[in-house]
Design a protein around this motif. Structure first.
Motif, PDB file in Angstrom:
ATOM      1  N   VAL A 190      12.766   1.164  -7.306  1.00  0.00           N
ATOM      2  CA  VAL A 190      13.302   1.967  -6.198  1.00  0.00           C
ATOM      3  C   VAL A 190      12.170   2.597  -5.394  1.00  0.00           C
ATOM      4  CG1 VAL A 190      14.604   4.053  -5.639  1.00  0.00           C
ATOM      5  CG2 VAL A 190      15.533   2.416  -7.276  1.00  0.00           C
ATOM      6  N   GLU A 191      11.210   3.179  -6.099  1.00  0.00           N
ATOM      7  CA  GLU A 191      10.097   3.850  -5.424  1.00  0.00           C
ATOM      8  C   GLU A 191       9.223   2.875  -4.644  1.00  0.00           C
ATOM      9  OE1 GLU A 191       9.139   7.187  -5.112  1.00  0.00           O
ATOM     10  OE2 GLU A 191      11.233   7.411  -5.726  1.00  0.00           O
ATOM     11  N   SER A 192       9.288   1.597  -4.990  1.00  0.00           N
ATOM     12  CA  SER A 192       8.475   0.613  -4.282  1.00  0.00           C
ATOM     13  C   SER A 192       8.827   0.516  -2.805  1.00  0.00           C
ATOM     14  CB  SER A 192       8.628  -0.764  -4.941  1.00  0.00           C
ATOM     15  OG  SER A 192       9.916  -1.317  -4.690  1.00  0.00           O
ATOM     16  N   GLN A 193       9.996   1.015  -2.425  1.00  0.00           N
ATOM     17  CA  GLN A 193      10.372   0.992  -1.014  1.00  0.00           C
ATOM     18  C   GLN A 193       9.411   1.814  -0.166  1.00  0.00           C
ATOM     19  OE1 GLN A 193      12.686  -0.930   0.416  1.00  0.00           O
ATOM     20  NE2 GLN A 193      11.932  -0.168   2.389  1.00  0.00           N
ATOM     21  N   ARG A 194       8.797   2.826  -0.748  1.00  0.00           N
ATOM     22  CA  ARG A 194       7.810   3.627  -0.002  1.00  0.00           C
ATOM     23  C   ARG A 194       6.613   2.772   0.409  1.00  0.00           C
ATOM     24  NH1 ARG A 194       5.930   8.457  -3.368  1.00  0.00           N
ATOM     25  NH2 ARG A 194       4.708   8.807  -1.469  1.00  0.00           N
ATOM     26  N   LEU A 195       6.202   1.866  -0.459  1.00  0.00           N
ATOM     27  CA  LEU A 195       5.103   0.963  -0.108  1.00  0.00           C
ATOM     28  C   LEU A 195       5.498   0.074   1.067  1.00  0.00           C
ATOM     29  CD1 LEU A 195       4.070  -0.187  -3.717  1.00  0.00           C
ATOM     30  CD2 LEU A 195       3.151   1.736  -2.410  1.00  0.00           C
ATOM     31  N   ALA A 196       6.733  -0.419   1.029  1.00  0.00           N
ATOM     32  CA  ALA A 196       7.218  -1.280   2.113  1.00  0.00           C
ATOM     33  C   ALA A 196       7.307  -0.524   3.426  1.00  0.00           C
ATOM     34  CB  ALA A 196       8.583  -1.853   1.740  1.00  0.00           C
ATOM     35  N   ASP A 197       7.798   0.711   3.381  1.00  0.00           N
ATOM     36  CA  ASP A 197       7.927   1.507   4.608  1.00  0.00           C
ATOM     37  C   ASP A 197       6.565   1.742   5.248  1.00  0.00           C
ATOM     38  OD1 ASP A 197      10.651   1.628   4.175  1.00  0.00           O
ATOM     39  OD2 ASP A 197      10.603   3.645   3.305  1.00  0.00           O
ATOM     40  N   GLN A 198       5.566   1.997   4.429  1.00  0.00           N
ATOM     41  CA  GLN A 198       4.240   2.259   4.993  1.00  0.00           C
ATOM     42  C   GLN A 198       3.584   0.976   5.493  1.00  0.00           C
ATOM     43  OE1 GLN A 198       1.859   4.913   2.633  1.00  0.00           O
ATOM     44  NE2 GLN A 198       3.488   6.416   2.506  1.00  0.00           N
ATOM     45  N   PHE A 199       3.856  -0.140   4.828  1.00  0.00           N
ATOM     46  CA  PHE A 199       3.363  -1.410   5.353  1.00  0.00           C
ATOM     47  C   PHE A 199       4.019  -1.707   6.705  1.00  0.00           C
ATOM     48  CE2 PHE A 199       3.860  -5.998   5.934  1.00  0.00           C
ATOM     49  CZ  PHE A 199       2.548  -6.405   5.877  1.00  0.00           C
ATOM     50  N   ALA A 200       5.308  -1.461   6.822  1.00  0.00           N
ATOM     51  CA  ALA A 200       6.010  -1.706   8.083  1.00  0.00           C
ATOM     52  C   ALA A 200       5.398  -0.885   9.215  1.00  0.00           C
ATOM     53  CB  ALA A 200       7.491  -1.369   7.926  1.00  0.00           C
ATOM     54  N   ALA A 201       5.026   0.360   8.925  1.00  0.00           N
ATOM     55  CA  ALA A 201       4.399   1.201   9.948  1.00  0.00           C
ATOM     56  C   ALA A 201       3.026   0.657  10.338  1.00  0.00           C
ATOM     57  CB  ALA A 201       4.278   2.637   9.433  1.00  0.00           C
ATOM     58  N   LEU A 202       2.251   0.216   9.359  1.00  0.00           N
ATOM     59  CA  LEU A 202       0.932  -0.347   9.653  1.00  0.00           C
ATOM     60  C   LEU A 202       1.039  -1.606  10.502  1.00  0.00           C
ATOM     61  CD1 LEU A 202      -0.911  -0.034   6.208  1.00  0.00           C
ATOM     62  CD2 LEU A 202      -1.437   1.217   8.302  1.00  0.00           C
ATOM     63  N   ALA A 203       2.058  -2.399  10.243  1.00  0.00           N
ATOM     64  CA  ALA A 203       2.212  -3.668  10.954  1.00  0.00           C
ATOM     65  C   ALA A 203       2.536  -3.472  12.430  1.00  0.00           C
ATOM     66  CB  ALA A 203       3.301  -4.508  10.291  1.00  0.00           C
ATOM     67  N   GLN A 204       2.867  -2.254  12.840  1.00  0.00           N
ATOM     68  CA  GLN A 204       3.145  -1.958  14.243  1.00  0.00           C
ATOM     69  C   GLN A 204       1.881  -1.623  15.038  1.00  0.00           C
ATOM     70  OE1 GLN A 204       6.240  -2.273  15.633  1.00  0.00           O
ATOM     71  NE2 GLN A 204       6.800  -3.066  13.597  1.00  0.00           N
ATOM     72  N   ARG A 205       0.778  -1.423  14.327  1.00  0.00           N
ATOM     73  CA  ARG A 205      -0.450  -0.984  14.990  1.00  0.00           C
ATOM     74  C   ARG A 205      -1.217  -2.168  15.582  1.00  0.00           C
ATOM     75  NH1 ARG A 205      -3.019   3.402  10.661  1.00  0.00           N
ATOM     76  NH2 ARG A 205      -1.143   4.709  10.467  1.00  0.00           N
ATOM     77  N   ASP A 206      -1.915  -1.900  16.667  1.00  0.00           N
ATOM     78  CA  ASP A 206      -2.748  -2.927  17.304  1.00  0.00           C
ATOM     79  C   ASP A 206      -4.048  -3.156  16.560  1.00  0.00           C
ATOM     80  OD1 ASP A 206      -0.897  -3.318  19.342  1.00  0.00           O
ATOM     81  OD2 ASP A 206      -1.747  -1.720  20.562  1.00  0.00           O
ATOM     82  N   SER A 207      -4.439  -2.165  15.762  1.00  0.00           N
ATOM     83  CA  SER A 207      -5.657  -2.270  14.969  1.00  0.00           C
ATOM     84  C   SER A 207      -5.436  -1.566  13.654  1.00  0.00           C
ATOM     85  CB  SER A 207      -6.838  -1.651  15.725  1.00  0.00           C
ATOM     86  OG  SER A 207      -8.006  -1.679  14.944  1.00  0.00           O
ATOM     87  N   VAL A 208      -5.902  -2.160  12.571  1.00  0.00           N
ATOM     88  CA  VAL A 208      -5.740  -1.582  11.243  1.00  0.00           C
ATOM     89  C   VAL A 208      -7.101  -1.525  10.559  1.00  0.00           C
ATOM     90  CG1 VAL A 208      -4.736  -1.921   8.947  1.00  0.00           C
ATOM     91  CG2 VAL A 208      -3.357  -2.355  10.997  1.00  0.00           C
ATOM     92  N   SER A 209      -7.451  -0.373  10.059  1.00  0.00           N
ATOM     93  CA  SER A 209      -8.694  -0.251   9.300  1.00  0.00           C
ATOM     94  C   SER A 209      -8.378  -0.506   7.816  1.00  0.00           C
ATOM     95  CB  SER A 209      -9.310   1.135   9.465  1.00  0.00           C
ATOM     96  OG  SER A 209      -8.418   2.142   9.019  1.00  0.00           O
ATOM     97  N   ALA A 210      -9.346  -1.061   7.116  1.00  0.00           N
ATOM     98  CA  ALA A 210      -9.176  -1.386   5.705  1.00  0.00           C
ATOM     99  C   ALA A 210     -10.429  -1.009   4.939  1.00  0.00           C
ATOM    100  CB  ALA A 210      -8.888  -2.879   5.524  1.00  0.00           C
ATOM    101  N   LEU A 211     -10.232  -0.660   3.677  1.00  0.00           N
ATOM    102  CA  LEU A 211     -11.365  -0.396   2.808  1.00  0.00           C
ATOM    103  C   LEU A 211     -11.966  -1.716   2.353  1.00  0.00           C
ATOM    104  CD1 LEU A 211      -9.590   2.350   0.653  1.00  0.00           C
ATOM    105  CD2 LEU A 211     -11.447   2.747   2.296  1.00  0.00           C
ATOM    106  N   PRO A 212     -13.268  -1.743   2.085  1.00  0.00           N
ATOM    107  CA  PRO A 212     -13.881  -2.997   1.623  1.00  0.00           C
ATOM    108  C   PRO A 212     -13.305  -3.418   0.271  1.00  0.00           C
ATOM    109  CG  PRO A 212     -15.559  -1.316   2.099  1.00  0.00           C
ATOM    110  CD  PRO A 212     -14.238  -0.647   2.191  1.00  0.00           C
ATOM    111  N   LEU A 213     -12.990  -4.689   0.141  1.00  0.00           N
ATOM    112  CA  LEU A 213     -12.416  -5.200  -1.104  1.00  0.00           C
ATOM    113  C   LEU A 213     -13.516  -5.353  -2.147  1.00  0.00           C
ATOM    114  CD1 LEU A 213      -9.879  -6.230  -2.466  1.00  0.00           C
ATOM    115  CD2 LEU A 213     -10.344  -8.491  -1.493  1.00  0.00           C
TER     116      LEU A 213
END
Length: 362
Positions: A339-362
């Motif tokens: 159930v709590e995993s939906q929070r991860l999905a909601d935040q991914f959905a918000a990121l996917a709306q951005r024109d640019s996304v910053s990421a930490l080095p893998l």
């Protein structure tokens, strides 16, 4: 970057593309799915959104490659031609409610009983629908298994299997390629398109997925040694004993760079941790947990430590919960994690709306 519940890591090529274009569905050519047992439940929300809503914005072929629960997750995605959310909900509930009998005087269920019941669970979902998985218009499924090579692990046995895995453990401790003397990676691939990767890092065979071997390949990919029985002589594949794909490819630290020349060059990797560990026997070998050039075009999504701390028990679900918790409490905790995993999905959905996304080095 970290966005509350969700963290985004990326290899150098992927990091540059995210900064330039953001997260675009049409840029994704492959999605890996790790072994890890119940930990995969925390990716349920991301699976529902990515396969149900986000990828629908694009039209390219997407390859899905998984081991163990990851193979089950990716097969669920390929099965769900229409109602993706329902398919992943069914999978999560089937995983949460699995129960195995323990004989009097014993501490855990016998492997033959676990294999029988787990095979029934897969049958309840996939039996008679294998053709649907293999006919998905856009998704191509690839299931990783570990096959015992000639010698002790060629067949399962009460003495030969422990001795074989003792040898495999020792060989792997010296060098991961030496593990290939005991086990080889066998990839069951959608016959329409081979897995578009160069798998030269480890002894590998590729065979066609079919209606005859799909459920057997899934069960083999989930067959943890000593917890489940090996699956033998799968249709269309070399004879032998097949075990959990996570033994050779725990987190699928594969060479993904071949995709960089394609029109969909990114690998989108929903994962339960930042580290991409090559094989199950490498879990204790911290020197093998770092990133490599194999992951240059990978975008990895994983939960933040703060999100994990908010789960029941302040930890991810794991297989030891079968022993440490009673059935009711285990099911409660695992359902809450899904159930709590939906929070991860909601935040991914918000990121996917951005024109640019910053990421930490893998």
């Amino acid at each position: 970057m970290s966005s509350g519940a969700l963290q985004v890591f990326a290899g150098p090529a992927a990091k540059a593309r995210l900064a330039e274009r953001g997260l675009r569905a049409e840029d994704v050519g492959l999605i890996p799915a790790a072994a890890g047992g119940p930990k995969g439940l925390i990716l349920n929300g991301l699976d529902r959104f990515i396969f149900g809503d986000w990828l629908a914005q694009s039209r390219q072929t997407v390859h899905l490659v998984g081991a163990s629960i990851g193979a089950w997750r990716m097969a669920t995605a390929a099965l769900a031609h229409r109602d993706v959310a329902e398919a992943f909900n069914v999978m999560a509930e089937a995983y949460v409610t699995q129960q195995y009998d323990v004989l009097p005087g014993e501490k855990r269920p016998r492997p033959e009983g676990v294999s029988k019941r787990f095979g029934e669970i897969l049958g309840e979902i996939f039996e008679g629908r294998e053709s649907e998985v293999l006919a998905h218009p856009r998704l191509r499924l690839h299931v990783i298994t570990s096959r015992g090579r000639a010698g002790l692990l060629a067949r399962e046995g009460r003495l030969r299997t422990p001795l074989g895995y003792l040898g495999a453990f020792a060989a792997n401790a010296v060098s991961r390629p030496l593990l290939g003397r005991f086990l080889e990676r066998v990839v069951f691939s959608d016959p329409r398109d081979p897995l578009p990767l160069k798998l030269n890092d480890f002894t590998t065979r590729e065979v066609h997925l079919s209606r005859a071997n799909l459920r057997g390949a899934l069960l083999a990919s989930c067959s943890i040694p000593f917890w489940l029985q090996a699956q033998h002589d799968l249709p269309g594949a070399p004879r032998g004993a097949y075990w959990d794909g996570g033994i050779t490819d725990y987190h699928l630290h594969l060479d993904y760079r071949a995709l960089q020349s394609s029109t969909a060059p990114l690998v989108l990797y929903p994962h339960f941790q930042r580290q991409v560990v090559p094989g199950w026997l490498d879990k204790a070998l911290k020197s093998r947990h770092g990133s490599t050039a194999f992951l240059d075009n990978v975008v990895l999504l994983c939960p933040s430590p703060e999100w994990i701390a908010g789960l029941p028990g302040a930890k991810l679900p794991d297989r030891n919960d079968f022993i440490a918790l009673d059935a009711e409490e285990r099911r409660r905790r695992w359902r809450m994690a899904a159930v709590e995993s939906q929070r991860l999905a909601d935040q991914f959905a918000a990121l996917a709306q951005r024109d640019s996304v910053s990421a930490l080095p893998l």
